[in-house]
Design a protein around this motif. Structure first.
Motif, PDB file in Angstrom:
ATOM      1  N   ASP A  50       0.074  39.857 -31.219  1.00 23.82           N
ATOM      2  CA  ASP A  50       0.827  40.546 -30.175  1.00 23.82           C
ATOM      3  C   ASP A  50       0.905  42.021 -30.578  1.00 23.82           C
ATOM      4  OD1 ASP A  50       2.857  41.181 -28.107  1.00 23.82           O
ATOM      5  OD2 ASP A  50       2.958  38.997 -27.933  1.00 23.82           O
ATOM      6  N   GLN A 127      12.860  29.151 -27.889  1.00 22.77           N
ATOM      7  CA  GLN A 127      11.744  30.050 -27.579  1.00 22.77           C
ATOM      8  C   GLN A 127      11.440  30.965 -28.753  1.00 22.77           C
ATOM      9  OE1 GLN A 127      12.322  32.158 -23.913  1.00 22.77           O
ATOM     10  NE2 GLN A 127      12.211  30.295 -22.694  1.00 22.77           N
ATOM     11  N   ARG A 129       9.815  34.516 -29.169  1.00 22.04           N
ATOM     12  CA  ARG A 129       9.362  35.660 -28.372  1.00 22.04           C
ATOM     13  C   ARG A 129       8.685  36.669 -29.274  1.00 22.04           C
ATOM     14  NH1 ARG A 129      12.225  36.119 -23.465  1.00 22.04           N
ATOM     15  NH2 ARG A 129      13.717  34.424 -23.199  1.00 22.04           N
ATOM     16  N   ARG A 132       4.329  40.189 -25.618  1.00 19.58           N
ATOM     17  CA  ARG A 132       3.601  39.666 -24.456  1.00 19.58           C
ATOM     18  C   ARG A 132       3.594  38.137 -24.461  1.00 19.58           C
ATOM     19  NH1 ARG A 132      -1.561  40.653 -25.354  1.00 19.58           N
ATOM     20  NH2 ARG A 132      -1.243  41.620 -27.372  1.00 19.58           N
ATOM     21  N   HIS A 133       3.619  37.576 -25.641  1.00 20.97           N
ATOM     22  CA  HIS A 133       3.563  36.119 -25.771  1.00 20.97           C
ATOM     23  C   HIS A 133       4.944  35.547 -26.050  1.00 20.97           C
ATOM     24  CE1 HIS A 133      -0.882  35.923 -26.209  1.00 20.97           C
ATOM     25  NE2 HIS A 133      -0.729  37.115 -26.761  1.00 20.97           N
ATOM     26  N   THR A 134       5.303  34.517 -25.278  1.00 16.04           N
ATOM     27  CA  THR A 134       6.507  33.741 -25.580  1.00 16.04           C
ATOM     28  C   THR A 134       6.112  32.276 -25.676  1.00 16.04           C
ATOM     29  OG1 THR A 134       8.007  35.277 -24.482  1.00 16.04           O
ATOM     30  CG2 THR A 134       8.778  33.021 -24.731  1.00 16.04           C
ATOM     31  N   ASP A 152       2.679  28.554 -24.688  1.00 11.94           N
ATOM     32  CA  ASP A 152       2.748  29.868 -24.042  1.00 11.94           C
ATOM     33  C   ASP A 152       2.172  29.690 -22.637  1.00 11.94           C
ATOM     34  OD1 ASP A 152       2.247  32.400 -23.070  1.00 11.94           O
ATOM     35  OD2 ASP A 152       1.289  33.152 -24.896  1.00 11.94           O
ATOM     36  N   CYS A 154       2.225  31.603 -19.982  1.00 11.85           N
ATOM     37  CA  CYS A 154       1.529  32.752 -19.386  1.00 11.85           C
ATOM     38  C   CYS A 154       0.076  32.823 -19.820  1.00 11.85           C
ATOM     39  CB  CYS A 154       2.190  34.060 -19.815  1.00 11.85           C
ATOM     40  SG  CYS A 154       3.661  34.380 -18.898  1.00 11.85           S
TER      41      CYS A 154
END
Ligand SMILES: [Zn+2]
Length: 282
Positions: A50, A127, A129, A132-134, A152, A154
């Motif tokens: 990230d 989560q 975090r 951009r990535h969670t 992830d 997304c």
């Protein structure tokens, strides 16, 4: 940085945008035994990049102290390093001590946190975090009591450790394991919803490519690319086992039927459902 390099006992390959697959050295006969009788079972480690952090998922087999940190530092290039572990097996935590200055995300049901001053206990739906990535933590017991997947949504990434295997799954150390495993399948599929693009980051990627793997039934299907369908097939198979309709044979761990082998290697192996195969009535 090149998208493939080797360092110490590891090779590292960029397999997806932001996703490195780091594997223990592949020895000449990857599916075979070492001369001392131990099993050569390279583990998969993933490094997610990230902007300001990298997340290391699993810590592989034990090697020389600092070996994994060296290669992760090479990828991280000064970014903050955090580590998430899928389950507490020696071949997934082997180099955890390389990261005792980093935040460690550890499944609460698999780890005694008093031994890990930097450990953060994680549970279902927590989560991680990065930016951009969670990653959402999905608890999926069966292989171990605390086995955790990291999803992830997304970026369509699902790190599964050994929870659903890498072509087949071994279920360990739990009573009523088939029902527990069935619930884990339902749970992870619920979290994935209709994500058809999900990429599986499994715990022993080499097992998807190399057949036959020692100790695995020759009829075990290859799964060179695990998809959501793999989980659906596993669900079908569990139902068939519960109905007494699945093809089966006595479980042998690496050809051994003794109690020690069952304790060490598992109580059952479940291979994905072979579409078109004729079920044998129990
Ligand atoms: Zn394991």
């Amino acid at each position: 940085m090149n998208s493939y390099f080797e360092m110490g006992p590891y090779s590292a390959e960029l397999i997806l945008p932001d996703v490195w697959h780091v594997q223990d050295a592949t020895i000449a006969n990857p599916a075979g035994e070492h001369h001392d009788g131990s099993f050569n079972n390279p583990s998969s480690i993933y490094v997610i990049e990230d902007d300001h952090k990298v997340l290391v998922i699993d810590a592989g087999n034990p090697h020389e102290k600092g070996a994994l940190r060296t290669i992760v530092n090479q990828i991280a290039q000064g970014r903050v390093i955090e580590v998430a572990i899928t389950h507490n097996h020696f071949d997934h935590v082997g180099q955890l001590a390389d990261f005792d200055d980093c935040t460690l995300y550890l499944p609460l049901k698999d780890f005694d946190l008093t031994h890990y001053p930097n450990g953060k206990g994680i549970q279902d739906q927590d989560q991680i975090r990065l930016g951009r990535h969670t990653f959402v933590c999905i608890e999926t017991p069966g292989h171990t009591a605390g086995s955790m997947c990291y999803y992830d949504a997304c970026h369509h990434l699902l790190a599964t450790g050994d929870a659903f295997g890498s072509s087949y799954v071994w279920l360990l150390f739990l009573d009523d394991v088939l029902n527990i495993y069935a619930r884990s399948l339902e749970h992870v599929l619920g979290c994935l919803q209709e994500d058809e693009q999900v990429e599986f980051l499994c715990g022993h990627r080499y097992q998807q490519q190399i057949q036959p793997v020692k100790g695995i039934h020759p009829l075990s299907p290859k799964n060179p690319h695990m998809t959501r369908q793999y989980l659906l097939d596993m669900q079908t198979l569990v139902r068939q086992i519960q109905n007494g309709e699945a093809t089966h044979h006595e479980f042998e761990a690496f050809g051994r039927k003794d109690d020690l082998a069952a304790y060490t290697y598992g109580q059952a192996e479940i291979d994905t459902y072979l579409a078109g195969s004729q079920p044998i009535k129990l």
